[in-house]
Design an enzyme around this catalytic site. Structure first.
Site, PDB file in Angstrom:
ATOM      1  N   HIS A 127       0.886  -1.157   0.000  1.00 47.70           N
ATOM      2  CA  HIS A 127       0.000   0.000   0.000  1.00 47.70           C
ATOM      3  C   HIS A 127       0.928   1.211   0.000  1.00 47.70           C
ATOM      4  CE1 HIS A 127      -3.052  -2.803   1.966  1.00 47.70           C
ATOM      5  NE2 HIS A 127      -3.535  -2.481   0.789  1.00 47.70           N
TER       6      HIS A 127
ATOM      7  N   ASP B  16       2.262   1.752   3.322  1.00 49.20           N
ATOM      8  CA  ASP B  16       3.221   0.761   3.833  1.00 49.20           C
ATOM      9  C   ASP B  16       4.624   1.269   3.510  1.00 49.20           C
ATOM     10  OD1 ASP B  16       1.266  -1.188   4.595  1.00 49.20           O
ATOM     11  OD2 ASP B  16       1.186  -1.921   2.528  1.00 49.20           O
TER      12      ASP B  16
HETATM   13  C1  3MF Z   1      -9.510  -6.423   0.395  1.00 48.62           C
HETATM   14  C2  3MF Z   1      -8.236  -6.894  -0.122  1.00 48.62           C
HETATM   15  C3  3MF Z   1      -7.069  -6.008   0.087  1.00 48.62           C
HETATM   16  C4  3MF Z   1      -6.439  -5.567  -1.193  1.00 48.62           C
HETATM   17  C5  3MF Z   1      -5.230  -4.759  -0.926  1.00 48.62           C
HETATM   18  C6  3MF Z   1      -4.571  -4.273  -2.185  1.00 48.62           C
HETATM   19  C7  3MF Z   1      -6.176  -6.579   2.205  1.00 48.62           C
HETATM   20  O1  3MF Z   1     -10.457  -7.386   0.417  1.00 48.62           O
HETATM   21  O2  3MF Z   1      -8.151  -7.962  -0.666  1.00 48.62           O
HETATM   22  O3  3MF Z   1      -6.115  -6.740   0.817  1.00 48.62           O
HETATM   23  O4  3MF Z   1      -6.080  -6.671  -1.948  1.00 48.62           O
HETATM   24  O5  3MF Z   1      -5.636  -3.687  -0.147  1.00 48.62           O
HETATM   25  O6  3MF Z   1      -5.353  -3.379  -2.864  1.00 48.62           O
END
Ligand code: 3MF
Ligand code: MG
Length: 345
Positions: free
Chosen positions: A49, A52
């Site tokens: 992200h 991150d």
């Molecule tokens: C939400 C997700 C997210 C996305 C991630 C990347 C936690 O259901 O699957 O993972 O994949 O935020 O965009």
């Protein structure tokens, strides 16, 4: 020709075990400690992200963001790791309560776009050309709240602005039918790909299929992947598993339905997924019960199951499969697949 696979996951896959009903049950692992685990667990790629990579980026100048991203780039280089993609985390800010790109409020919509352009700049510094859009809050709790036709124009406009910002960037749309919203505007891969053709450069707009998201939409993940592959638009995956139609569980790959996992490996391998550098990405959560010392096993386990299923896929006798298909003896084909999965092939 079947290729070899490289694996990736996002740092959020090593987490503290909080759920909507209870607090964290494991200590937070610092980001640098997470990075140090990647290679040990058999992974080469990091899914980021934007925050991150650059925490608190909303409070930083462009120069500060650039400097912080360069520090992460050095850390990646020193660990021999690659950034697979960067995703703008648009769903936590108060300005995106009613959606980012599809917000009814123009100033809030502009925030979502500006943040996405910053995300592209961060990705560039990390030597990465892929941006993933999980359109978390691009939907509604009640249908009357937004104009479902206009929102398509708004999504296309947002993607166009990202494409114009950087001639090398590729946008990957990750569909999910619900959660956090009641109904999302881009629930399936067909919607994502349809949207790509409305943009100014469809060749740079593709998709990421997450197994659990397809299952939540009542669809088979391998078919969703196959559909994207047929359009040459499967540029990443989030392999995991899901036990029926409930909250998004992000269970370890193959842990609920081994045959469904096998079909995903079959489709990916037989269509040359990975030959253009695509990673086999995971999006898996350790169970809340897992103690801190063993809270990364789900990652290594998912990779192990992928590779074990790859052996099964590659060990099948294609002439035999073709002859069973020609005879239309699908009962026998099915049991032979089950035997192969049970190691009794
Ligand atoms: C939400 C997700 C997210 C996305 C991630 C990347 C936690 O259901 O699957 O993972 O994949 O935020 O965009
Ligand atoms: Mg995901």
């Amino acid at each position: 020709m079947p290729g070899t696979f490289r694996f990736s996951f996002g740092p959020w896959n090593i987490h503290e075990g909080a759920d909507p009903f209870g607090p964290p049950v494991r200590p937070t692992l610092p980001f640098a400690d997470k990075l140090a685990l990647y290679k040990k667990l058999g992974f080469d790629g990091i899914q980021f992200h934007d925050d991150d990579a650059v925490p608190e980026l909303n409070d930083m100048s462009s120069a500060e963001i650039e400097k912080a991203a360069q520090a992460i780039r050095r850390l990646l280089d020193s660990e021999g790791l690659l950034a697979e993609f960067v995703a703008p985390r648009l769903w936590e800010d108060p300005r995106t309560i009613d959606g980012g790109y599809t917000s009814n409020n123009e100033a809030e919509r502009q925030y979502a776009i500006d943040r996405s352009l910053q995300c592209i700049d961060i990705a560039k510094t990390l030597n990465c050309d892929k941006i993933v859009l999980w359109l978390a809050r691009e939907g509604t709790y009640i249908r009357e709240a937004k104009d479902a036709t206009r929102v398509v124009d708004k999504l296309v406009d947002a993607v166009n602005q990202m494409l114009a910002h950087d001639p090398d960037v590729k946008i990957l749309i990750e569909p999910k039918p619900n959660e956090p919203m009641d109904l999302a505007y881009i629930p399936t891969i067909g919607h994502a790909i349809g949207l790509s053709y409305l943009t100014n450069d469809p060749a740079r707009v593709g998709s990421l299929v997450e197994s659990a998201h397809a299952i939540l939409a009542g669809l088979d993940p391998s078919d969703e992947m196959a559909y994207a592959l047929a359009h040459k638009k499967l540029w990443s995956v989030h392999l995991n598993d899901q036990n029926g139609l409930k909250f998004d569980q992000d269970k370890a790959f193959g842990s609920v339905d081994l045959r469904r996992a096998f079909m995903q490996v079959w489709v990916l391998d037989r269509n040359g997924y990975g030959n253009d550098g695509e990673f086999v990405g995971l999006d898996v959560k350790a169970m809340r019960t897992q103690k801190a010392e063993v809270a990364t096993q789900h990652l290594a386990n998912s990779r192990e199951i992928f590779l074990a299923l790859l052996d099964v896929v590659r060990g099948l006798d294609q002439a035999r499969i073709d002859s069973l298909i020609a005879e239309r003896n699908y009962e026998l084909l099915e049991v032979e697949i089950l035997r192969a999965l049970l190691g009794r092939g």
